[in-house]
Design a protein around this motif. Structure first.
Motif, mmCIF file in Angstrom:
data_model
loop_
_atom_site.group_PDB
_atom_site.id
_atom_site.type_symbol
_atom_site.label_atom_id
_atom_site.label_comp_id
_atom_site.label_asym_id
_atom_site.label_seq_id
_atom_site.Cartn_x
_atom_site.Cartn_y
_atom_site.Cartn_z
ATOM 1 N N THR A 72 29.707 62.510 39.517
ATOM 2 C CA THR A 72 30.653 63.262 40.335
ATOM 3 C C THR A 72 31.201 62.374 41.446
ATOM 4 O O THR A 72 30.599 61.368 41.829
ATOM 5 N N ILE A 73 32.358 62.779 41.965
ATOM 6 C CA ILE A 73 32.923 62.148 43.156
ATOM 7 C C ILE A 73 33.417 63.268 44.069
ATOM 8 O O ILE A 73 34.040 64.234 43.604
ATOM 9 N N GLN A 74 33.095 63.163 45.364
ATOM 10 C CA GLN A 74 33.408 64.244 46.295
ATOM 11 C C GLN A 74 34.009 63.674 47.575
ATOM 12 O O GLN A 74 33.594 62.625 48.082
ATOM 13 N N LEU A 75 34.972 64.411 48.104
ATOM 14 C CA LEU A 75 35.576 64.105 49.394
ATOM 15 C C LEU A 75 35.492 65.354 50.251
ATOM 16 O O LEU A 75 35.878 66.443 49.803
ATOM 17 N N ASN A 76 34.935 65.222 51.475
ATOM 18 C CA ASN A 76 34.853 66.403 52.330
ATOM 19 C C ASN A 76 35.054 66.043 53.791
ATOM 20 O O ASN A 76 34.918 64.871 54.195
ATOM 21 N N THR A 77 35.378 67.041 54.553
ATOM 22 C CA THR A 77 35.498 66.903 56.004
ATOM 23 C C THR A 77 34.836 68.114 56.651
ATOM 24 O O THR A 77 34.855 69.221 56.086
ATOM 25 N N GLN A 78 34.271 67.894 57.848
ATOM 26 C CA GLN A 78 33.500 68.960 58.488
ATOM 27 C C GLN A 78 33.531 68.793 59.996
ATOM 28 O O GLN A 78 33.479 67.667 60.520
ATOM 29 N N TYR B 233 28.689 68.252 69.191
ATOM 30 C CA TYR B 233 29.733 68.503 68.204
ATOM 31 C C TYR B 233 29.876 67.253 67.332
ATOM 32 O O TYR B 233 29.914 66.126 67.843
ATOM 33 N N ALA B 234 29.927 67.492 66.047
ATOM 34 C CA ALA B 234 30.052 66.378 65.107
ATOM 35 C C ALA B 234 31.245 66.634 64.198
ATOM 36 O O ALA B 234 31.457 67.752 63.717
ATOM 37 N N LYS B 235 32.023 65.585 63.988
ATOM 38 C CA LYS B 235 33.144 65.668 63.061
ATOM 39 C C LYS B 235 32.950 64.602 61.993
ATOM 40 O O LYS B 235 32.736 63.431 62.308
ATOM 41 N N TYR B 236 32.970 65.030 60.739
ATOM 42 C CA TYR B 236 32.658 64.135 59.627
ATOM 43 C C TYR B 236 33.855 63.991 58.689
ATOM 44 O O TYR B 236 34.644 64.926 58.490
ATOM 45 N N TYR B 237 33.929 62.798 58.069
ATOM 46 C CA TYR B 237 34.766 62.557 56.896
ATOM 47 C C TYR B 237 33.867 61.810 55.910
ATOM 48 O O TYR B 237 33.310 60.758 56.253
ATOM 49 N N ARG B 238 33.716 62.325 54.697
ATOM 50 C CA ARG B 238 32.772 61.714 53.762
ATOM 51 C C ARG B 238 33.407 61.511 52.391
ATOM 52 O O ARG B 238 34.169 62.356 51.904
ATOM 53 N N LEU B 239 33.037 60.392 51.780
ATOM 54 C CA LEU B 239 33.332 60.124 50.375
ATOM 55 C C LEU B 239 32.003 59.841 49.697
ATOM 56 O O LEU B 239 31.281 58.918 50.094
ATOM 57 N N ILE B 240 31.648 60.637 48.677
ATOM 58 C CA ILE B 240 30.333 60.532 48.037
ATOM 59 C C ILE B 240 30.521 60.504 46.526
ATOM 60 O O ILE B 240 31.249 61.336 45.963
ATOM 61 N N THR B 241 29.859 59.575 45.868
ATOM 62 C CA THR B 241 29.857 59.547 44.405
ATOM 63 C C THR B 241 28.427 59.384 43.922
ATOM 64 O O THR B 241 27.601 58.747 44.587
ATOM 65 N N GLN B 242 28.121 59.975 42.770
ATOM 66 C CA GLN B 242 26.775 59.871 42.222
ATOM 67 C C GLN B 242 26.832 59.798 40.706
ATOM 68 O O GLN B 242 27.776 60.277 40.079
#
Length: 826
Positions: free
Chosen positions: A511-517, A550-559
Motif C-alpha cells: 500500500t501507499i498512503q498520503l495523509n495530513t492531520q 498542537y501538532a500538524k502532520y504531513y505523512r507519506l507511508i508505503t508498506q
C-alpha cells in the motif's frame, strides 16, 4: 405323497421365517444440541447382537435374531430403550439426554490400574503417530459451522423486539433444546478448501475454494470465509497441550499424563476393522484445564483410533458451560495419523437470567490425503487465500462435497438464519453491535465513525465534538479515503485528519498512503504510540492533559510484505510542534531558547513474525498474532535539518514480543524493547517512558511511574506478565470454587541521558533560569516494579498490587499501589 410334500413346504416355510433377515437402522443424536453421537453402543436387549454408531451417529443392524426392544447406551448419557416393531426395514432414531459422570462410580482394587500400561504404551508410541513427523501433508477439507442463540426464554423472550422475531419464526419449524427452550440460529456456513502443511520450515496454507454462508449482520462474506475454513479447526491430541479458545488444555496422552489424569479400562471393542481398548479419562482436579470422556486405543499398535472428550463446566473457564470434541483418525502410508473427521461443540452459558446463551458447532472432514510431498516455501506465502472463482459453487457442488447431506435440523437452521437477517429489528441490533465493536457504522459505500471520537472533554479543548468516515469495499477495493473533523469549544481550534490510500497488491499486501492531520497531542502519550491500546488512549485524553501540544502532520507511508512474515515500511513525515505548556529548548544554530520546532523525518520499519497469521478484512490487513515464534519490530527515524526541518538526529528502536505457553503453570508474555537517540534533541524527541498516574492497570505503561518522570536517549526495558490460569489456586478447597486466577508482573527499565540532552530541554524557575524538565535514570540503577494480583473476580474484574523497588526518593514516588481493571476473558 401329498402329505410328505405339505410337510416339506411347512418345514421350509418355518425355516425361512426363522432365518429371515431384519434390517434395523437409525441415528443417535444429542437431544440438547441435535448433534450426532458417534461411538454409542446399540444392542438388541437380551442378546449379544449389536453395533456402535459411526461418526455421524448412524447405525445399521442386519440380523435374524428378534428382541422386544433396542437399547442405546454411551458414557455421559442416560441409556434409552425403544420397542422394536418388526418389518423388513425398521427405522428407530434415538435422542439421548446428557448425564453427569461421577468419579465415585469406579472403584479400583489394589495393584496398578489396568489402564495405566495401555496409556504408558500409547505415550511411548507418540513419536511414531504424531502428524508433525510428516515432512508435509495436504488434504481436501469440508468445514461446517453453526452458531445459535440458546435458551431464548424468560425475560429475554418477553422483550417486544424478541416477540417480533419469535412471531416471524412461527412460520418455520421451531428448534428447541432438551428443555423445550427455543434456539435461534444466527450463523451457518459451509466451506470447501485445500489445506497444505510443511514441517521444515513450519508453514501452513489454506486455499478457500468455495464458501457458502449466511449470518445475521454479515454483509460481505470474503472476510468471514477466511476464518471458517479448516485452518482454525486443528486439534492434535499427540501434542502435550492443545490450544482451544485461547487456552491451553492438556492431552490425555501427554508426557506427564499421571500428573493430570486418572483412567478406567471400560471395554475391548471392535471399531471398524480395528480391535481397540476403550478407556474412560477424567482429570484428577476438576478445575484443571483437562478433558473428561472416552478414548479408543488400537490394541495392535497403541495408536489413537478415536476420541470423544469434554471440557466440563467445572473447569476454570468463564462463560463456557461445555466444550466437546469428537475426532476420528486414520493412518497414512507413512505411519502418522491424520484426523479424518472432527466435531466440536462449544456451549456458552447465559451471563444473566435476562440474556441468552450461545451454541457454536464446528464440523470438519478431511479426505484425499497426500503425505511427504512438500511444496516449495514460496507456495505458503499467503497463509489463507481465496480462490479466484471463490463463492460460485452451485447446490450440486455442495451436495457432491458434503460427507453427509444436511440434516433436517440444519436445513431449518439455514432457513431461519436467512429469515432473521432480513428482519429490520434484527438488522438494527446487529449493526449496532458491530458499531460498538468496530467503532464504525456502514452506510452504503462509507463507514461512519469512530464513535470514540464523537465526544470528549479536557482542560484544553473543553467540550470537543467530532465526526468521521471512511470508504469501504463497496466504494473500491483499491482506494481507501478516510478522515475526521473535530472542534474544541474552549480552545476554539479545529482538528482534522484526511487520508488517501491505494492498495497496490493485495497478495503481498502493498500500500501507499498520503495523509495530513492537525491534532492536540501529549508528550509521552502520543496518539501514534498508543494506537494499539485504544482504551488507555481514550482515557488519557479526558480530564487534564499531560504537557499538551498542537501538532500538524504531513505523512507519506508505503508498506510491502517482502516475503512471508517480513514486512517493510518506509515513509516521510513533516511535523510542526506547537506546545500549550511552558517549554524551551536550546537552538544550537542560534544559541537561543525556542518554544516550538519543526521536524522533517525519514522513517523506516521492519517487522518479522515467522508464524504470524494475517487475514484481509475488506481493505485492511489484520494480524491474528503469532502462534509460537517471537515477533521482531525495528524502527528507524532520521531527522533532517532541511526540507523544513530544524533538527538533525537519528532514533533506533527494536522490540521483541512473544507469548509462551508453559503448560501446567500457565501462560507468559514478554516484551523486550531497546533503543537510542543520536544527536542533541528537545526532550519530546527522546524516549519518554510512559507512566500511569491513574488507578487503572495497563500493559503499555510502568504502573507506578509518574507521567514524564523519566526520559532517555539510551534505554532497554523488559515487560513480563504471567497468568497462572488457576494453577495453585485450583488446589485450595474454598478458593477454587471462586475460579480466581493468580497473575504476576515485572517491569524493568535501564536508561540514561547525556548531559547535553538533559539541559537542552528545560523549564524555567521563578528567576528565569533553566532547570531540567524531566528525570534522568542512573545507568547503573534500573527502574524496577513488581506486581501480583488476582484476575477473574466475579468473572470480569482484576486487582493488581505493585511494589516500586527503586527511585523511591523521587518527588511524588509511591512505593506501593493498587491498580484495577475490567476484562472479558474465558
Amino acid at each position: 405323497m401329498k402329505s410328505i410334500l405339505l410337510s416339506v413346504i411347512i418345514f421350509f416355510g418355518f425355516l425361512s421365517v426363522s432365518l429371515a433377515q431384519y434390517v434395523i437402522k437409525g441415528k443417535v443424536t444429542d437431544i440438547e444440541t441435535g448433534d450426532p453421537i458417534p461411538f454409542a453402543s446399540v444392542i438388541l436387549k437380551g442378546t449379544k447382537v449389536g453395533i456402535t454408531t459411526d461418526f455421524e451417529g448412524n447405525y445399521t443392524i442386519s440380523t435374524s435374531v428378534k428382541a422386544d426392544s433396542l437399547q442405546v447406551s454411551y458414557v455421559g448419557y442416560i441409556s434409552q430403550s425403544k420397542p422394536v416393531v418388526y418389518s423388513q426395514t425398521i427405522l428407530i432414531n434415538f435422542q439421548l439426554v446428557p448425564s453427569t459422570f461421577n468419579l465415585s462410580e469406579f472403584v479400583f482394587e489394589s495393584g496398578e490400574n489396568p489402564a495405566f500400561p495401555i496409556i504408558r504404551k500409547a505415550v511411548e508410541m507418540k513419536e511414531k503417530f504424531d502428524k508433525r513427523n510428516l515432512t508435509a501433508y495436504e488434504s481436501e477439507n469440508y468445514t461446517k459451522i453453526e452458531l445459535d442463540l440458546d435458551e431464548v426464554e424468560g425475560a429475554f423472550k418477553e422483550r417486544n423486539q424478541v416477540k417480533k422475531v419469535i412471531a416471524v419464526m412461527d412460520s418455520i419449524k421451531q428448534l428447541t433444546n432438551d428443555e423445550g427452550k427455543k434456539i435461534l440460529p444466527v450463523f451457518f456456513s459451509e466451506t470447501y478448501s485445500k489445506f497444505y502443511f510443511r514441517t521444515d520450515p513450519l508453514l501452513k496454507k489454506e486455499v478457500i475454494e468455495n464458501s457458502k454462508l449466511s449470518g445475521v449482520g454479515i454483509t460481505d462474506g470474503t472476510t468471514v470465509s477466511q476464518i471458517t475454513g479448516s485452518a482454525f479447526q486443528e486439534y492434535n491430541f499427540y501434542r502435550n497441550w492443545l490450544t482451544i479458545v485461547e487456552k491451553e488444555f492438556v492431552s490425555p496422552i501427554a508426557d506427564g499424563w499421571k500428573t493430570f489424569y486418572d483412567y478406567d479400562l471400560m471395554d475391548s471393542v471392535m471399531v471398524g476393522e480395528d480391535f481397540c481398548y476403550m478407556l474412560k479419562v477424567y482429570p484428577l482436579r476438576e478445575q484443571d484445564l483437562a478433558f473428561t470422556g472416552t478414548i479408543w486405543i488400537k490394541k495392535e499398535d497403541y495408536a489413537l483410533k478415536q476420541v470423544d472428550l469434554t471440557i466440563p463446566k467445572s473447569a476454570n473457564l468463564n462463560f463456557i458451560e461445555r466444550i466437546k470434541i469428537q475426532q476420528e483418525l486414520v493412518a497414512t502410508d507413512a505411519g502418522p495419523l491424520l484426523p479424518s473427521k472432527t466435531r466440536v461443540l462449544i456451549k456458552i452459558s447465559k451471563i444473566t437470567e435476562n440474556t441468552v446463551g450461545l451454541l457454536a458447532k464446528f464440523y470438519n472432514s478431511g479426505q484425499n490425503f497426500i503425505v511427504n510431498n512438500p511444496k516449495p516455501p514460496s507456495f505458503y506465502f499467503q497463509a489463507i487465500q481465496l480462490k479466484e472463482d471463490f463463492g460460485k459453487g452451485t447446490e450440486e457442488f455442495w451436495q457432491s462435497v458434503r460427507p453427509e447431506q444436511l440434516s433436517d435440523q440444519e436445513i431449518v437452521s439455514r432457513q431461519m438464519v436467512d429469515t432473521l437477517s432480513r428482519i429490520p429489528v434484527i438488522r438494527f441490533y446487529s449493526e449496532g453491535i458491530k458499531f460498538l465493536g468496530t467503532g464504525f457504522l456502514p452506510v452504503g459505500k462509507v463507514d461512519l465513525g469512530p464513535w470514540t471520537g464523537l465526544l470528549n472533554y479536557n482542560n484544553v479543548e473543553g467540550l470537543r465534538l467530532g465526526a468521521g468516515l471512511r470508504t469501504n469495499l463497496k466504494f473500491s477495493n483499491k482506494y481507501v479515503l478516510s478522515g475526521y473533523l473535530a472542534y474544541g469549544f474552549a480552545d476554539n481550534q479545529v482538528k482534522y485528519f484526511l487520508s488517501g490510500t491505494k492498495i497496490l497488491d493485495r497478495k503481498r499486501w502493498t500500500t501507499i498512503q498520503l495523509n495530513t492531520q492537525r491534532e492536540i497531542d501529549q508528550v509521552g502519550l502520543e496518539i501514534e504510540n498508543l494506537s494499539l491500546n485504544s482504551i488507555f488512549l481514550a482515557a488519557s485524553r479526558f480530564g487534564t492533559l499531560n504537557k499538551p501540544y498542537y501538532a500538524k502532520y504531513y505523512r507519506l507511508i508505503t508498506q510491502r510484505e517482502v516475503f512471508k512474515g517480513f514486512n517493510l515500511t518506509a515513509g516521510f513525515t513533516r511535523k510542526e510542534f506547537d506546545p500549550v505548556f511552558d517549554f524551551n529548548y536550546l537552538d544550537e544554530t542560534t544559541g537561543t531558547y525556542q518554544s516550538r520546532f519543526d521536524l522533517a523525518q525519514v522513517n523506516l520499519g521492519i517487522r518479522y513474525g515467522k508464524d504470524e497469521v494475517n487475514i484481509i478484512n475488506d481493505n485492511y490487513r489484520v494480524s491474528l498474532g503469532p502462534v509460537k515464534w517471537p515477533v521482531f519490530d525495528f524502527r528507524f527515524t532520521q531527522g533532517l535539518n532541511s526540507l523544513g526541518g530544524d533538527i538533525n538526529y537519528q532514533k533506533y528502536v527494536l522490540s521483541v514480543y512473544q507469548k509462551l505457553n508453559l503448560g501446567l503453570i500457565g501462560v507468559s508474555r514478554y516484551e523486550l524493547r531497546s533503543g537510542f537517540v543520536r544527536g542533541t534533541v528537545p526532550y519530546p524527541l527522546l524516549e519518554n517512558h510512559i507512566g500511569n498516574e491513574t488507578i487503572f492497570y495497563t500493559t503499555v505503561a510502568f504502573n507506578l511511574m509518574n507521567f514524564n518522570e523519566f526520559a532517555s536517549d539510551r534505554f532497554a526495558s523488559l515487560s513480563y506478565r504471567h497468568s497462572f490460569e488457576g494453577f495453585g489456586l485450583n488446589w485450595i478447597p474454598l478458593i477454587k470454587k471462586l475460579k480466581w486466577r493468580a497473575v504476576a508482573n515485572a517491569n524493568v527499565l535501564w536508561g540514561s541521558v547525556s548531559d547535553k540532552n538533559l539541559m537542552n530541554s528545560s523549564d524555567l524557575d521563578e528567576e528565569g533560569n533553566p532547570i531540567p524538565a524531566f528525570g534522568r535514570l542512573d545507568q547503573d540503577l534500573p527502574y524496577i516494579e513488581v506486581g501480583y494480583g488476582i484476575e477473574n473476580i466475579f468473572k470480569f474484574f482484576r486487582v493488581d498490587f505493585f511494589h516500586r523497588l527503586t527511585y523511591l526518593d523521587n518527588p511524588g514516588a509511591n512505593s506501593f499501589g493498587v491498580k484495577v481493571s475490567a476484562q472479558i476473558i474465558l
